[in-house]
Scaffold this active site. Structure first.
Site, PDB file in Angstrom:
ATOM      1  N   ASP A 159       0.825  -1.208   0.000  1.00  0.00           N
ATOM      2  CA  ASP A 159       0.000   0.000   0.000  1.00  0.00           C
ATOM      3  C   ASP A 159       0.861   1.260   0.000  1.00  0.00           C
ATOM      4  O   ASP A 159       2.033   1.242   0.398  1.00  0.00           O
ATOM      5  CB  ASP A 159      -0.950   0.007   1.194  1.00  0.00           C
ATOM      6  CG  ASP A 159      -0.230  -0.136   2.534  1.00  0.00           C
ATOM      7  OD1 ASP A 159       0.811  -0.836   2.583  1.00  0.00           O
ATOM      8  OD2 ASP A 159      -0.712   0.436   3.532  1.00  0.00           O
ATOM      9  N   GLU A 201      -0.832  -1.975   5.184  1.00  0.00           N
ATOM     10  CA  GLU A 201       0.003  -1.976   6.383  1.00  0.00           C
ATOM     11  C   GLU A 201      -0.062  -0.643   7.110  1.00  0.00           C
ATOM     12  O   GLU A 201       0.039  -0.587   8.339  1.00  0.00           O
ATOM     13  CB  GLU A 201       1.462  -2.281   6.000  1.00  0.00           C
ATOM     14  CG  GLU A 201       2.416  -2.377   7.180  1.00  0.00           C
ATOM     15  CD  GLU A 201       2.945  -1.035   7.673  1.00  0.00           C
ATOM     16  OE1 GLU A 201       3.185  -0.899   8.894  1.00  0.00           O
ATOM     17  OE2 GLU A 201       3.101  -0.109   6.847  1.00  0.00           O
TER      18      GLU A 201
END
Length: 403
Positions: free
Chosen positions: A91, A149
């Site tokens: 991400d 995350e």
């Protein structure tokens, strides 16, 4: 005691050669991902890109894994043995890029400012290389491409609940780290990354005219007191030998120069290296909030959440990986640090709560020694670290599988 043979080194050298041959491909992947970032829980196209990478390989691919866009790939060597999981996050952050790079983000308000594009690029090439030499290996390798995350509750827990760790003997993770010089690898037993709590609070007072403060109740005064008083939790309530930080990252008390604010919004986070410290800070934080309500005659709405636990590296597994790194024959490794720890936080910690895990750091400081911190809009990675990371994780994986 593990014995390393010439045959072991030959297998490692074969892997290193494959990684070196794919260097340009790895950089190309990283540039594409950097140019097309997607923030936590919105990484639909990134997840598809990752899954498509494996379409011509004889591997099991599970996409949309967990409660996000996770991708899990299982490489079966066909030979009995252990199952080792390798995790990489993918991400991006809600940051407007300011690097001026030719492959800078084309998605407004999103940037790979933490380097997860590099994590994914190295992992794809490592996975492809391990797949190509699977006949030399035993057991299974499970590649865990994890979303989200950066944003609690994170993507790890959803993947765990979906069964990603079922049958897995150990899991490895790594972060390329700009403050560490290129050529350095950190691999430390015990706590290696801090746990994190976060908080949001609105202090409600009574608005009024600046000329008549006695008729109002200034929320800015209460909030200002809190910013200072909260630091005494760390300085006077936490054991001096235990690490803790408390940061107020947002103080929204803006208004007109002659208007007394009726409410102020604060938010921030807490970091700690022991779970006991987490409890101490939370208890005293909430006590302080209760006391302020009485002291300043205000109402405080508080949201306090324990986001991520302390990331602990399994001692036995990590010592094996330390030995593996020492005997890896990776020429790019200039320094091994078995004491280094970082005060940032990571939801990889949830994996290590369930099975033995090791999280490493690989230096990616630019060669001129000038770097922007992770999460900076000017963050730039040293791309030489990608190959070194692939080799370091690859060497550890080979030793865990074949020894």
């Amino acid at each position: 005691m593990t014995e390393y043979t010439l045959e072991d080194q030959a297998v490692k050298d074969k892997l290193y050669k494959l990684i070196d041959e794919k260097h340009d491909k790895m950089i190309e992947i990283r540039h594409y991902l950097h140019q097309h970032p997607e923030v936590s829980f919105e990484e639909k196209e990134t997840g598809k890109y990752i899954a498509d990478f494996y379409k011509d390989m004889d591997v099991k691919v599970e996409d949309n894994y967990g409660d996000g866009y996770g991708v899990v790939v299982t490489i079966d060597t066909g030979n009995p043995g252990k199952t080792i999981a390798l995790r990489a996050d993918f991400d991006a952050l809600p940051v407007q890029e300011e690097t001026g790079l030719p492959y800078a983000s084309v998605n407004d308000g999103a940037m790979h400012a933490c380097g997860h594009d590099g994590h994914t690029a190295y992992m794809l090439i490592l996975a492809e290389s391990l797949y190509e030499m699977r006949s030399d290996l035993t057991g299974k390798i499970k590649i865990v491409h994890q979303p989200a995350e950066e944003t609690p509750p994170g993507g790890a827990q959803g993947m765990i609940e979906a069964g990603v760790l079922d049958g897995v003997d150990a899991i490895l993770g790594v972060h390329m780290w700009a403050p560490i010089p290129y050529g350095t690898v950190e691999c430390t037993t015990g706590p290696v990354m801090a746990g994190r709590s976060s908080f949001k609070m609105t202090i409600h007072g009574k608005g009024g005219h600046g000329s008549a403060p006695h008729l109002a109740n200034d929320a800015n005064v209460a909030a200002s007191f809190f910013v200072t008083a909260a630091q005494t939790i760390v300085s006077r309530r936490v054991n001096p030998f235990d690490m803790a930080t408390l940061t107020i990252g947002n103080f929204d008390g803006r208004g007109s120069f002659n208007v007394i604010k009726d409410s102020v919004f604060l938010e921030g986070d807490v970091r700690f290296m022991k779970d006991e410290t987490c409890a101490v800070v939370e208890k005293n934080f909430k006590n302080l909030v209760k006391g302020m309500e009485i002291m300043f005659d205000v109402k405080i709405d508080l949201f306090y959440n324990n986001d991520y636990p302390v990331l602990n590296n399994d001692k036995e597994l990590t010592e094996k990986i330390q030995k593996s790194l020492e005997n890896s024959g990776i020429k790019e490794i200039k320094h091994l640090d078995f004491e280094g720890r970082e005060s940032a936080s990571e939801d990889f910690a949830y994996f290590t709560q369930n099975i033995p895990g090791t999280y490493m750091f690989v230096g990616e400081m630019p060669d001129d020694g000038v770097f922007y911190p992770h999460h900076s809009p000017k963050f730039i990675a040293n791309e030489k670290a990608l190959g070194l990371t692939a080799k370091a994780v690859g060497a550890a994986t080979l030793d865990l599988l074949n020894n």
